[in-house]
Motif scaffolding. Sequence first.
Motif, PDB file in Angstrom:
ATOM      1  N   TRP A  65      31.965  92.468  46.809  1.00  0.00           N
ATOM      2  CA  TRP A  65      32.290  93.741  47.449  1.00  0.00           C
ATOM      3  C   TRP A  65      32.423  93.577  48.970  1.00  0.00           C
ATOM      4  N   VAL A  66      31.485  92.859  49.571  1.00  0.00           N
ATOM      5  CA  VAL A  66      31.513  92.655  51.018  1.00  0.00           C
ATOM      6  C   VAL A  66      32.721  91.804  51.423  1.00  0.00           C
ATOM      7  N   ALA A  67      33.099  90.844  50.586  1.00  0.00           N
ATOM      8  CA  ALA A  67      34.288  90.048  50.878  1.00  0.00           C
ATOM      9  C   ALA A  67      35.528  90.921  50.931  1.00  0.00           C
ATOM     10  N   ALA A  68      35.565  91.950  50.092  1.00  0.00           N
ATOM     11  CA  ALA A  68      36.734  92.831  50.020  1.00  0.00           C
ATOM     12  C   ALA A  68      36.721  93.903  51.105  1.00  0.00           C
ATOM     13  N   THR A  69      35.543  94.429  51.414  1.00  0.00           N
ATOM     14  CA  THR A  69      35.456  95.601  52.293  1.00  0.00           C
ATOM     15  C   THR A  69      34.845  95.325  53.662  1.00  0.00           C
ATOM     16  N   GLY A  70      34.056  94.254  53.750  1.00  0.00           N
ATOM     17  CA  GLY A  70      33.342  93.978  54.987  1.00  0.00           C
ATOM     18  C   GLY A  70      32.145  94.884  55.198  1.00  0.00           C
ATOM     19  N   GLU A  71      31.798  95.674  54.190  1.00  0.00           N
ATOM     20  CA  GLU A  71      30.709  96.639  54.319  1.00  0.00           C
ATOM     21  C   GLU A  71      29.628  96.410  53.269  1.00  0.00           C
ATOM     22  N   LEU A  72      28.383  96.497  53.699  1.00  0.00           N
ATOM     23  CA  LEU A  72      27.244  96.381  52.795  1.00  0.00           C
ATOM     24  C   LEU A  72      26.611  97.759  52.680  1.00  0.00           C
ATOM     25  N   GLY A  73      27.256  98.625  51.872  1.00  0.00           N
ATOM     26  CA  GLY A  73      26.803 100.005  51.753  1.00  0.00           C
ATOM     27  C   GLY A  73      26.293 100.337  50.375  1.00  0.00           C
ATOM     28  N   LEU A  74      26.349 101.621  50.037  1.00  0.00           N
ATOM     29  CA  LEU A  74      25.817 102.093  48.757  1.00  0.00           C
ATOM     30  C   LEU A  74      26.560 101.497  47.564  1.00  0.00           C
ATOM     31  N   ALA A  75      27.866 101.329  47.688  1.00  0.00           N
ATOM     32  CA  ALA A  75      28.639 100.764  46.586  1.00  0.00           C
ATOM     33  C   ALA A  75      28.200  99.335  46.304  1.00  0.00           C
ATOM     34  N   ALA A  76      27.999  98.551  47.353  1.00  0.00           N
ATOM     35  CA  ALA A  76      27.526  97.171  47.189  1.00  0.00           C
ATOM     36  C   ALA A  76      26.135  97.159  46.553  1.00  0.00           C
ATOM     37  N   PHE A  77      25.290  98.124  46.982  1.00  0.00           N
ATOM     38  CA  PHE A  77      23.936  98.202  46.422  1.00  0.00           C
ATOM     39  C   PHE A  77      23.980  98.573  44.946  1.00  0.00           C
ATOM     40  N   PHE A  78      24.893  99.469  44.567  1.00  0.00           N
ATOM     41  CA  PHE A  78      25.028  99.836  43.154  1.00  0.00           C
ATOM     42  C   PHE A  78      25.438  98.623  42.315  1.00  0.00           C
ATOM     43  N   LEU A  79      26.446  97.892  42.769  1.00  0.00           N
ATOM     44  CA  LEU A  79      26.918  96.733  42.018  1.00  0.00           C
ATOM     45  C   LEU A  79      25.828  95.667  41.919  1.00  0.00           C
ATOM     46  N   PHE A  80      25.098  95.478  43.017  1.00  0.00           N
ATOM     47  CA  PHE A  80      23.950  94.560  43.003  1.00  0.00           C
ATOM     48  C   PHE A  80      22.920  95.022  41.973  1.00  0.00           C
ATOM     49  N   SER A  81      22.613  96.322  41.982  1.00  0.00           N
ATOM     50  CA  SER A  81      21.602  96.864  41.070  1.00  0.00           C
ATOM     51  C   SER A  81      22.031  96.747  39.617  1.00  0.00           C
ATOM     52  N   LEU A  82      23.316  96.941  39.359  1.00  0.00           N
ATOM     53  CA  LEU A  82      23.831  96.824  38.004  1.00  0.00           C
ATOM     54  C   LEU A  82      23.553  95.444  37.428  1.00  0.00           C
ATOM     55  N   GLN A  83      23.838  94.421  38.226  1.00  0.00           N
ATOM     56  CA  GLN A  83      23.604  93.051  37.771  1.00  0.00           C
ATOM     57  C   GLN A  83      22.118  92.700  37.789  1.00  0.00           C
ATOM     58  N   PHE A  84      21.399  93.229  38.762  1.00  0.00           N
ATOM     59  CA  PHE A  84      19.960  92.967  38.891  1.00  0.00           C
ATOM     60  C   PHE A  84      19.212  93.464  37.664  1.00  0.00           C
ATOM     61  N   LEU A  85      19.443  94.704  37.281  1.00  0.00           N
ATOM     62  CA  LEU A  85      18.741  95.289  36.142  1.00  0.00           C
ATOM     63  C   LEU A  85      19.156  94.650  34.824  1.00  0.00           C
ATOM     64  N   TRP A  86      20.426  94.309  34.703  1.00  0.00           N
ATOM     65  CA  TRP A  86      20.949  93.698  33.476  1.00  0.00           C
ATOM     66  C   TRP A  86      20.261  92.381  33.153  1.00  0.00           C
ATOM     67  N   GLN A  87      19.867  91.658  34.183  1.00  0.00           N
ATOM     68  CA  GLN A  87      19.335  90.302  33.969  1.00  0.00           C
ATOM     69  C   GLN A  87      18.016  90.284  33.215  1.00  0.00           C
ATOM     70  N   PHE A  88      17.201  91.327  33.330  1.00  0.00           N
ATOM     71  CA  PHE A  88      15.874  91.286  32.721  1.00  0.00           C
ATOM     72  C   PHE A  88      15.933  91.242  31.191  1.00  0.00           C
ATOM     73  N   PRO A  89      16.586  92.193  30.530  1.00  0.00           N
ATOM     74  CA  PRO A  89      16.679  92.059  29.070  1.00  0.00           C
ATOM     75  C   PRO A  89      17.462  90.823  28.647  1.00  0.00           C
ATOM     76  N   HIS A  90      18.452  90.445  29.441  1.00  0.00           N
ATOM     77  CA  HIS A  90      19.244  89.262  29.110  1.00  0.00           C
ATOM     78  C   HIS A  90      18.384  87.999  29.167  1.00  0.00           C
TER      79      HIS A  90
END
Length: 298
Positions: free
Chosen positions: A163-188
């Motif tokens: 996301w940051v590579a595309a937008t140059g911004e580390l905002g809420l959208a980047a945090f959401f995408l990070f969280s999506l992958q972060f939470l997914w990893q535990f059951p996986h």
Amino acid sequence: MNTNNSATVNDSLLGQKLKNYMALAKARLALSVVFSACTAYYLGTENFNVYHFLLLGIGGFLVTASANTLNQVLEKDTDRKMKRTQDRPLPAGRMESWEAVLFAGITAAVGLLALAFFNPMTAFLGSVSLVSYAFIYTPLKRISPVAVWVGAVPGALPMAIGWVAATGELGLAAFFLFSLQFLWQFPHFWAIAWVAYKDYEEGGFYLLPSSQKDGRTKETALQAAFYVLCLIAMSWAPVSLGISGYIAAGIMFFMGLFFLYFAIRLFRQTTAKAARQLMLASLVYQLVVFIALMIDKI
């Protein structure tokens, strides 16, 4: 005749060397990381550039390859004890540690340089991912199951990197995408650790989140289900953040229910078969959700 035989031997040696390097890089795992980063890049970019897309993929692959290689250097002795890892290049004696470290250094330098092409923050996040995976998560694995929470950070950073590579911004959208992958990893990951419990035990790894030494319990399954519920709760976030539309959000929601079904199944059965099914369900969830997010943007 001798020339042909020599060429065949050289080709064989070169093929084996390349195979060893791909094993150090954990190529399939690295490609899944690239898939995550490139998905986030596509979601964030306004003017898609195929060359930038490929450069991000190459940079992400090389940085991940470096982290995976350093992981194997540090765990060489442990890998000898586990059936699934004892044939890796270092424990099997097909490569010396110095060569692996050299490979890790080169791939890290080139990979971070590729990420720096986008902006300094992209390269910084790439370096945080590399260092935290190789030098914090890896040694912590032998100490405590807390390592899984620590390891989920570098595991999720590729989404923010894309996301940051595309937008140059580390905002809420980047945090959401990070969280999506972060939470997914535990059951996986816990599903993997459940299935491979005996092998991990041989290596001295106890990574399931249970108060008991053998973490293949309802307690672990319940925690896995909790993180799936968190994913379901996040299903509508892409709409409010402007990442994608209601179709992708709906698919995320229903795929979350699909994922939850297998987490509940593990809670009820507490068997290796149910854990394997949860692991496969996690992969299906990730693939379908990522594709839905990308298609809904078109």
